[in-house]
Design an enzyme around this catalytic site. Structure first.
Site, PDB file in Angstrom:
ATOM      1  N   TYR A  51      38.508  40.049  38.539  1.00 54.40           N
ATOM      2  CA  TYR A  51      39.323  39.811  39.729  1.00 54.40           C
ATOM      3  C   TYR A  51      39.799  41.113  40.368  1.00 54.40           C
ATOM      4  O   TYR A  51      40.430  41.087  41.431  1.00 54.40           O
ATOM      5  CB  TYR A  51      40.531  38.927  39.376  1.00 54.40           C
ATOM      6  CG  TYR A  51      40.104  37.562  38.890  1.00 54.40           C
ATOM      7  CD1 TYR A  51      39.545  36.645  39.769  1.00 54.40           C
ATOM      8  CD2 TYR A  51      40.191  37.223  37.534  1.00 54.40           C
ATOM      9  CE1 TYR A  51      39.102  35.407  39.328  1.00 54.40           C
ATOM     10  CE2 TYR A  51      39.750  35.981  37.084  1.00 54.40           C
ATOM     11  CZ  TYR A  51      39.211  35.081  37.981  1.00 54.40           C
ATOM     12  OH  TYR A  51      38.764  33.866  37.552  1.00 54.40           O
ATOM     13  N   HIS A  97      36.955  31.668  46.856  1.00 52.43           N
ATOM     14  CA  HIS A  97      37.072  32.237  45.505  1.00 52.43           C
ATOM     15  C   HIS A  97      36.908  33.739  45.604  1.00 52.43           C
ATOM     16  O   HIS A  97      36.072  34.236  46.378  1.00 52.43           O
ATOM     17  CB  HIS A  97      35.989  31.674  44.576  1.00 52.43           C
ATOM     18  CG  HIS A  97      36.110  30.193  44.413  1.00 52.43           C
ATOM     19  ND1 HIS A  97      37.074  29.609  43.641  1.00 52.43           N
ATOM     20  CD2 HIS A  97      35.403  29.191  44.973  1.00 52.43           C
ATOM     21  CE1 HIS A  97      36.960  28.299  43.731  1.00 52.43           C
ATOM     22  NE2 HIS A  97      35.952  28.013  44.540  1.00 52.43           N
TER      23      HIS A  97
HETATM   24  C1  DQA Z   1      38.601  31.512  40.954  1.00 49.17           C
HETATM   25  C2  DQA Z   1      37.402  31.089  40.111  1.00 49.17           C
HETATM   26  C3  DQA Z   1      37.797  29.993  39.132  1.00 49.17           C
HETATM   27  O1  DQA Z   1      36.679  29.618  38.343  1.00 49.17           O
HETATM   28  C4  DQA Z   1      38.896  30.491  38.198  1.00 49.17           C
HETATM   29  O2  DQA Z   1      39.306  29.461  37.325  1.00 49.17           O
HETATM   30  C5  DQA Z   1      40.038  31.095  38.915  1.00 49.17           C
HETATM   31  C6  DQA Z   1      39.779  31.933  40.090  1.00 49.17           C
HETATM   32  C7  DQA Z   1      38.246  32.706  41.892  1.00 49.17           C
HETATM   33  O3  DQA Z   1      38.999  32.909  42.837  1.00 49.17           O
HETATM   34  O4  DQA Z   1      37.275  33.409  41.655  1.00 49.17           O
HETATM   35  O5  DQA Z   1      41.184  30.990  38.483  1.00 49.17           O
HETATM   36  O6  DQA Z   1      38.985  30.428  41.781  1.00 49.17           O
END
Ligand code: DQA
Length: 142
Positions: free
Chosen positions: A21, A96
């Site tokens: 992230y 995402h």
């Molecule tokens: C997410 C991807 C999801 O699989 C994960 O559970 C998240 C973040 C993303 O922004 O990449 O919490 O939504």
């Protein structure tokens, strides 16, 4: 034009999550979205919750032109959030930070994707900014 951005489970922890992230925090994303929203002349509201029912209630009561949603892990199994989104007729974008198709198998399925106009994934914070531009462009064509 009013746009609601919803961040679901664990997204309040951005900045302290796994390296996939990056270091971006939710406040930084909200700051960048707000800056873009003011140049585009749109009003933005942010809602963040770790609770599925609260997200459902927020969607149900929203009176907006567009919803941008990152439902976090709920993306992959919340039929309740999917149903709430399906009942809204405004523009809806799923976002995402990461490319969910390139990660674990369980992340490759979104149960909310069929209830939205489109999905933007894999561009870190830019996924949100792209969704904001898409929402404004969609509304302008209406
Ligand atoms: C997410 C991807 C999801 O699989 C994960 O559970 C998240 C973040 C993303 O922004 O990449 O919490 O939504």
């Amino acid at each position: 034009m009013k746009i609601l951005t919803i961040n679901g489970v664990n997204l309040n922890m951005l900045g302290k999550r796994g390296k996939e992230y990056g270091s971006v925090t939710l406040s930084e994303i909200e700051r960048e979205m707000s800056a873009l929203a003011s140049t585009l002349g749109v009003e933005l509201e942010f809602f963040t919750s770790n609770f599925e029912g609260e997200i459902v209630e927020k969607i149900q009561s929203a009176n907006v032109d567009a919803i941008i949603i990152n439902a976090g892990a709920h993306t992959h199994y919340s039929y309740a959030i999917a149903d709430a989104l399906r009942d809204k007729t405004c523009f809806k974008a799923e976002v995402h930070l990461t490319n969910v198709q390139a990660r674990e198998e369980f992340r490759s399925r979104s149960v909310i994707a069929p209830a939205v106009n489109g999905v933007i994934a894999g561009f870190n914070k830019d996924s949100y900014l792209l969704a904001l531009r898409a929402a404004v462009s969609f509304a302008a064509k209406k």
